[in-house]
Design a protein around this motif. Structure first.
Motif, PDB file in Angstrom:
ATOM      1  N   GLY A 210      30.403  38.431  26.204  1.00  0.00           N
ATOM      2  CA  GLY A 210      31.815  38.299  26.548  1.00  0.00           C
ATOM      3  C   GLY A 210      32.553  39.597  26.291  1.00  0.00           C
ATOM      4  N   LEU A 211      32.245  40.210  25.157  1.00  0.00           N
ATOM      5  CA  LEU A 211      32.844  41.508  24.840  1.00  0.00           C
ATOM      6  C   LEU A 211      32.473  42.528  25.918  1.00  0.00           C
ATOM      7  CD1 LEU A 211      34.306  43.417  22.792  1.00  0.00           C
ATOM      8  CD2 LEU A 211      32.059  43.892  21.836  1.00  0.00           C
ATOM      9  N   ALA A 212      31.214  42.482  26.346  1.00  0.00           N
ATOM     10  CA  ALA A 212      30.752  43.427  27.357  1.00  0.00           C
ATOM     11  C   ALA A 212      31.583  43.294  28.633  1.00  0.00           C
ATOM     12  CB  ALA A 212      29.274  43.187  27.667  1.00  0.00           C
ATOM     13  N   GLY A 213      31.789  42.052  29.065  1.00  0.00           N
ATOM     14  CA  GLY A 213      32.601  41.834  30.267  1.00  0.00           C
ATOM     15  C   GLY A 213      34.017  42.349  30.072  1.00  0.00           C
ATOM     16  N   SER A 214      34.579  42.112  28.879  1.00  0.00           N
ATOM     17  CA  SER A 214      35.945  42.556  28.614  1.00  0.00           C
ATOM     18  C   SER A 214      36.037  44.081  28.597  1.00  0.00           C
ATOM     19  CB  SER A 214      36.432  42.037  27.265  1.00  0.00           C
ATOM     20  OG  SER A 214      36.027  40.719  27.068  1.00  0.00           O
ATOM     21  N   VAL A 215      35.011  44.709  28.001  1.00  0.00           N
ATOM     22  CA  VAL A 215      35.027  46.174  27.938  1.00  0.00           C
ATOM     23  C   VAL A 215      34.987  46.762  29.338  1.00  0.00           C
ATOM     24  CG1 VAL A 215      33.664  48.185  27.254  1.00  0.00           C
ATOM     25  CG2 VAL A 215      34.030  46.347  25.630  1.00  0.00           C
ATOM     26  N   MET A 216      34.152  46.153  30.180  1.00  0.00           N
ATOM     27  CA  MET A 216      34.096  46.594  31.576  1.00  0.00           C
ATOM     28  C   MET A 216      35.481  46.569  32.202  1.00  0.00           C
ATOM     29  SD  MET A 216      31.206  44.827  33.850  1.00  0.00           S
ATOM     30  CE  MET A 216      31.500  45.286  35.537  1.00  0.00           C
ATOM     31  N   LEU A 217      36.188  45.459  31.923  1.00  0.00           N
ATOM     32  CA  LEU A 217      37.508  45.256  32.518  1.00  0.00           C
ATOM     33  C   LEU A 217      38.497  46.309  32.056  1.00  0.00           C
ATOM     34  CD1 LEU A 217      39.391  43.107  34.074  1.00  0.00           C
ATOM     35  CD2 LEU A 217      40.041  42.448  31.766  1.00  0.00           C
ATOM     36  N   VAL A 218      38.553  46.553  30.740  1.00  0.00           N
ATOM     37  CA  VAL A 218      39.603  47.432  30.230  1.00  0.00           C
ATOM     38  C   VAL A 218      39.238  48.905  30.342  1.00  0.00           C
ATOM     39  CG1 VAL A 218      40.524  45.714  28.638  1.00  0.00           C
ATOM     40  CG2 VAL A 218      38.770  47.293  27.850  1.00  0.00           C
ATOM     41  N   THR A 219      37.982  49.221  30.697  1.00  0.00           N
ATOM     42  CA  THR A 219      37.676  50.635  30.873  1.00  0.00           C
ATOM     43  C   THR A 219      37.623  50.983  32.355  1.00  0.00           C
ATOM     44  OG1 THR A 219      35.307  50.186  30.642  1.00  0.00           O
ATOM     45  CG2 THR A 219      36.468  50.864  28.678  1.00  0.00           C
ATOM     46  N   TYR A 220      36.474  50.841  32.986  1.00  0.00           N
ATOM     47  CA  TYR A 220      36.396  51.410  34.331  1.00  0.00           C
ATOM     48  C   TYR A 220      36.698  50.444  35.467  1.00  0.00           C
ATOM     49  CZ  TYR A 220      31.579  49.602  34.402  1.00  0.00           C
ATOM     50  OH  TYR A 220      30.472  48.811  34.347  1.00  0.00           O
ATOM     51  N   SER A 221      36.680  49.125  35.204  1.00  0.00           N
ATOM     52  CA  SER A 221      36.817  48.247  36.360  1.00  0.00           C
ATOM     53  C   SER A 221      38.277  47.894  36.666  1.00  0.00           C
ATOM     54  CB  SER A 221      35.951  47.001  36.145  1.00  0.00           C
ATOM     55  OG  SER A 221      36.665  45.839  36.422  1.00  0.00           O
ATOM     56  N   GLY A 222      38.999  47.381  35.669  1.00  0.00           N
ATOM     57  CA  GLY A 222      40.429  47.120  35.884  1.00  0.00           C
ATOM     58  C   GLY A 222      40.740  45.882  36.685  1.00  0.00           C
ATOM     59  N   GLU A 223      39.692  45.168  37.132  1.00  0.00           N
ATOM     60  CA  GLU A 223      39.959  43.987  37.945  1.00  0.00           C
ATOM     61  C   GLU A 223      38.855  42.962  37.740  1.00  0.00           C
ATOM     62  OE1 GLU A 223      41.175  43.419  42.525  1.00  0.00           O
ATOM     63  OE2 GLU A 223      39.059  43.863  42.159  1.00  0.00           O
ATOM     64  N   PHE A 224      39.275  41.697  37.634  1.00  0.00           N
ATOM     65  CA  PHE A 224      38.288  40.619  37.604  1.00  0.00           C
ATOM     66  C   PHE A 224      38.123  40.091  39.028  1.00  0.00           C
ATOM     67  CE2 PHE A 224      37.697  36.083  37.969  1.00  0.00           C
ATOM     68  CZ  PHE A 224      36.491  35.910  37.334  1.00  0.00           C
ATOM     69  N   ASN A 225      36.879  39.939  39.482  1.00  0.00           N
ATOM     70  CA  ASN A 225      36.693  39.357  40.813  1.00  0.00           C
ATOM     71  C   ASN A 225      35.517  38.376  40.856  1.00  0.00           C
ATOM     72  OD1 ASN A 225      34.526  40.999  40.708  1.00  0.00           O
ATOM     73  ND2 ASN A 225      35.114  42.326  42.388  1.00  0.00           N
ATOM     74  N   GLY A 226      35.162  37.840  39.703  1.00  0.00           N
ATOM     75  CA  GLY A 226      34.146  36.793  39.694  1.00  0.00           C
ATOM     76  C   GLY A 226      32.727  37.301  39.635  1.00  0.00           C
ATOM     77  N   SER A 227      32.547  38.608  39.420  1.00  0.00           N
ATOM     78  CA  SER A 227      31.186  39.128  39.373  1.00  0.00           C
ATOM     79  C   SER A 227      31.136  40.363  38.484  1.00  0.00           C
ATOM     80  CB  SER A 227      30.739  39.481  40.793  1.00  0.00           C
ATOM     81  OG  SER A 227      29.792  40.512  40.762  1.00  0.00           O
ATOM     82  N   VAL A 228      29.995  40.576  37.844  1.00  0.00           N
ATOM     83  CA  VAL A 228      29.806  41.822  37.118  1.00  0.00           C
ATOM     84  C   VAL A 228      28.679  42.624  37.765  1.00  0.00           C
ATOM     85  CG1 VAL A 228      30.763  41.026  34.934  1.00  0.00           C
ATOM     86  CG2 VAL A 228      28.344  40.718  35.384  1.00  0.00           C
ATOM     87  N   ALA A 229      28.424  42.324  39.027  1.00  0.00           N
ATOM     88  CA  ALA A 229      27.515  43.127  39.858  1.00  0.00           C
ATOM     89  C   ALA A 229      26.129  43.319  39.248  1.00  0.00           C
ATOM     90  CB  ALA A 229      28.141  44.482  40.170  1.00  0.00           C
TER      91      ALA A 229
END
Lengths: 314, 353
Positions: A210-229
């Motif tokens: 969960g932390l990993a997904g959140s880190v992705m969001l607040v660093t390089y991704s900036g958007e949730f779209n239902g996938s972490v590719a």
């Protein structure tokens, strides 16, 4: 050389969520539970954290990002209980339960996002901004590579890596955890509550994913779209590549991070643009397959990983 | 094994999945009964929609058979999505190169054979790695999924680009699996020759598993690898072969999907049908006819969810949420097995008393 300097910060940014998720997988597998649901747990973490930040950002500003990280971690932890119940208490096939976790997360988060926001995407307006670390970034060679344009979350995850190493190798809990993954019957005979250890391990793995997904969001991704590719699956591969050891995982995730970043920026860098994109993109997966072949002889996999523990069986 | 118990656990999983769906519908402020009404209506209300439901089920039957077949040999083929992409890529390449050179009645069988071979060879990579080096097939197929993803991502725009950078050129009708009479019969739905392929595949797999030496050996390997080896069965060969057959089925799914159901091949997507195949196989208790039944049910959910969304504002992802929940409950079937045994015991006691 300049290319390496310029892509290093990106490679690290890409590596960190992968590292966090892979560490999550480490806890779970070391306790004897295969967690193929890392991908879904990451999606869940990213969703909860995006939602938290989306609602709190107007009032709290950057403080919302930290709360988002916390919420995402908790979200992953709570969601992972589903996997724990299925694979520990109900002795389900762990791979199938993990697959269900992935599918539930992908579908349910977008469903909820559409209900709450009217669209399947949630963007956050500001994320963490990378900073040069004072003094350290001035060190020749190492400074520009590791300490420039770094996200604060990078240090958080690296701290977790260090703590995990201590926890797994230097504490009674770590010893019990490893015993449950190697030979749960023996652990049980020694008075360890295998079910409890496995529950804790799966929940930690959910928290870290969960932390990993959140880190992705607040660093390089900036958007949730239902996938972490596919990052969750890559984290799983890194876990095997790193032979179920914290430092091995660090190496493996960094390798993936670097390879993926090279592929992503290849169009912008003339030296890399000459290599066909397919080769760059396929590189990490092919290397993993080859590595799996080499490691399979001397695999360090926890022996009981994937087997439900049955107290009555000896 | 125990057929009525399998059916009981499958129905319980479906029931709980639908209950979960109803709760989610209610959470989104809609009436669940209306939601399900429109969902089933959307899949069945006229001949065209029935055709679409069958067309959606076609892909799911084939990916479901693919996963189920591997399961019977003790292998978890999570790579049906990638094998489907390779089969679909082979079919798309052939369909766009044919230009009417071969008449349809020759072209379609040829495409099906080539797509099967493509899927089979792709899956055989993981099978071989498992048999020869003991590389876990789950991890290997995850890798081959992404490899297939990137191959399609680069090959389609480079050689078969359509109007958009992200899709192939349109499949011409002469080389599509859509048949005039079938399309007309179902009022222009997506239904295509794949329906017959799926039915035939179900029958063939049922025969292979239940009536042949090959099927016997594969199942023996699935039950107990070591015992099978001791009995003189070549385990390595059977593992590779089982993956290849599983991949061939997924390859067929790819062909019928990309040049039958769809009008062109989109890049950058791992087909969800590959993963739904896991759900189909589980719910169908890995038996070919069970797979057929559960694929029809999931096909109905998928093809009805759009209509439901239009009529009730419930997001269409509810369909996928229900399917995912069903897999979860199918995975935890031990609960229902216990319940079944408990009910049976109780029933017997009452009969005696």
């Amino acid at each position: 050389m300049n290319i390496i300097f310029s892509i290093f910060p990106y490679a690290i940014a890409y590596t960190i969520p992968l590292l966090a998720a892979s560490l999550g997988g480490l806890y779970s597998e070391r306790s004897g539970v295969v967690n193929i649901g890392l991908e879904g747990l990451m999606v869940m973490g990213m969703f909860v954290s995006a939602l938290t930040i989306y609602f709190l950002q107007p009032t709290l500003g950057t403080g919302a990002l930290w709360l988002g990280l916390l919420a995402g971690t908790l979200g992953g932890a709570i969601f992972s209980i589903l996997h724990a119940v299925a694979s520990i208490t109900l002795k389900a096939n762990q791979v199938i339960s993990g697959t269900a976790i992935n599918m539930i997360a992908g579908a349910m988060t977008v469903f909820l996002a559409r209900n709450i926001r009217g669209s399947g995407n949630i963007s956050i307006t500001l994320g963490f901004i990378p900073h040069d670390v004072p003094f350290l970034s001035k060190i020749p060679l190492l400074g520009p590579l590791f300490f420039s344009r770094a996200y604060v979350t990078t240090w958080v995850v690296l701290a977790i890596l260090g703590l995990s190493w201590l926890l797994i190798y230097k504490t009674p809990f770590g010893l019990r955890l490893r015993a449950c993954g190697e030979h749960p019957q023996t652990a049980d005979a020694a008075g360890i509550n295998v079910y409890r250890i496995r529950y804790i391990a799966v929940i930690i793995s959910g928290a870290l994913a969960g932390l990993a997904g959140s880190v992705m969001l607040v660093t390089y991704s900036g958007e949730f779209n239902g996938s972490v590719a596919g990052l969750g699956f890559l984290a799983l591969a890194a876990l095997i590549f790193g032979q179920w050891k914290p430092l091995g995982i660090l190496g493996a995730t960094f390798f993936f991070g670097f390879a993926a970043t090279m592929a992503n920026v290849s169009q912008a860098v003339p030296e890399l643009a000459r290599i066909p994109g397919l080769i760059l993109k396929a590189f990490p997966y092919v290397v993993t397959l080859i590595a799996l072949i080499f490691f399979s002889r001397s695999s360090q996999a926890p022996r009981a990983s994937g087997e439900p523990f049955d107290k009555g069986k000896r | 094994m125990n057929r009525s118990r399998d059916i009981f656990t499958a129905l319980m999983a479906v029931f709980l999945g639908l209950v979960a769906g109803a709760i989610f519908m209610a959470l989104s402020g809609a009436n669940p009964f209306a939601g399900f009404y429109y969902m089933f209506r959307g899949g069945l209300m006229n001949i065209e929609r029935i055709g679409n439901t069958l067309a959606t089920a076609t892909t799911l039957v084939l990916t479901g058979l693919s996963v189920a077949f591997a399961f019977r040999t003790g292998l978890f083929n999570i790579g049906a999505a990638g094998q489907m992409l390779i089969g679909g890529l082979v079919a798309t390449m052939m369909a766009l190169s044919n230009n009417g050179a071969l008449p349809k009645f020759l072209f379609i069988p040829l495409v099906l054979i080539c797509a099967m071979l493509g899927g089979a060879l792709w899956a055989a990579i993981a099978g071989f790695l498992k048999a020869r080096f003991n590389v876990h097939e789950v991890v290997a197929t995850i890798m081959t999924n992404w490899l297939a993803f990137w191959i399609v991502y680069y090959v389609i725009p480079a050689y078969f680009k359509g109007k958009l950078e992200t899709e192939s050129a349109r499949i011409p009708f002469e080389s599509s699996m859509k048949l005039d009479w079938l399309t007309n019969l179902f009022n222009g739905s997506y239904i295509n020759f794949g329906v017959f392929v799926a039915l035939a595949a179900t029958a063939v797999i049922a025969v292979i598993l239940n009536k042949t030496v090959l099927g016997y050996e594969l199942k023996a390997v699935g039950f107990n690898r070591h015992a099978a080896e001791y009995a003189g069965i070549n385990v390595s060969r059977n593992v590779t072969l089982a993956m290849a057959i599983s991949g061939a089925l997924a390859g067929l799914a790819g062909a019928t999907y990309y040049i039958g159901y769809a009008v062109n091949m989109q890049i950058g997507i791992l087909p969800t049908a590959g993963f739904d195949g896991i759900a189909v196989a589980l719910l169908g208790a890995n038996s070919p006819w069970g797979v057929l039944a559960s694929a029809l049910f999931f096909g109905l959910l998928h093809s009805g969810k759009g209509f439901m969304n239009a009529m009730t504002k419930i997001p269409p992802q509810i369909g996928d949420t229900i399917i995912a929940t069903i897999i979860y409950f199918a995975a935890t079937s031990i609960l229902f097995v216990r319940l079944y045994d408990f009910l049976k015991k109780k029933l017997k006691k009452e009969v005696k008393a």
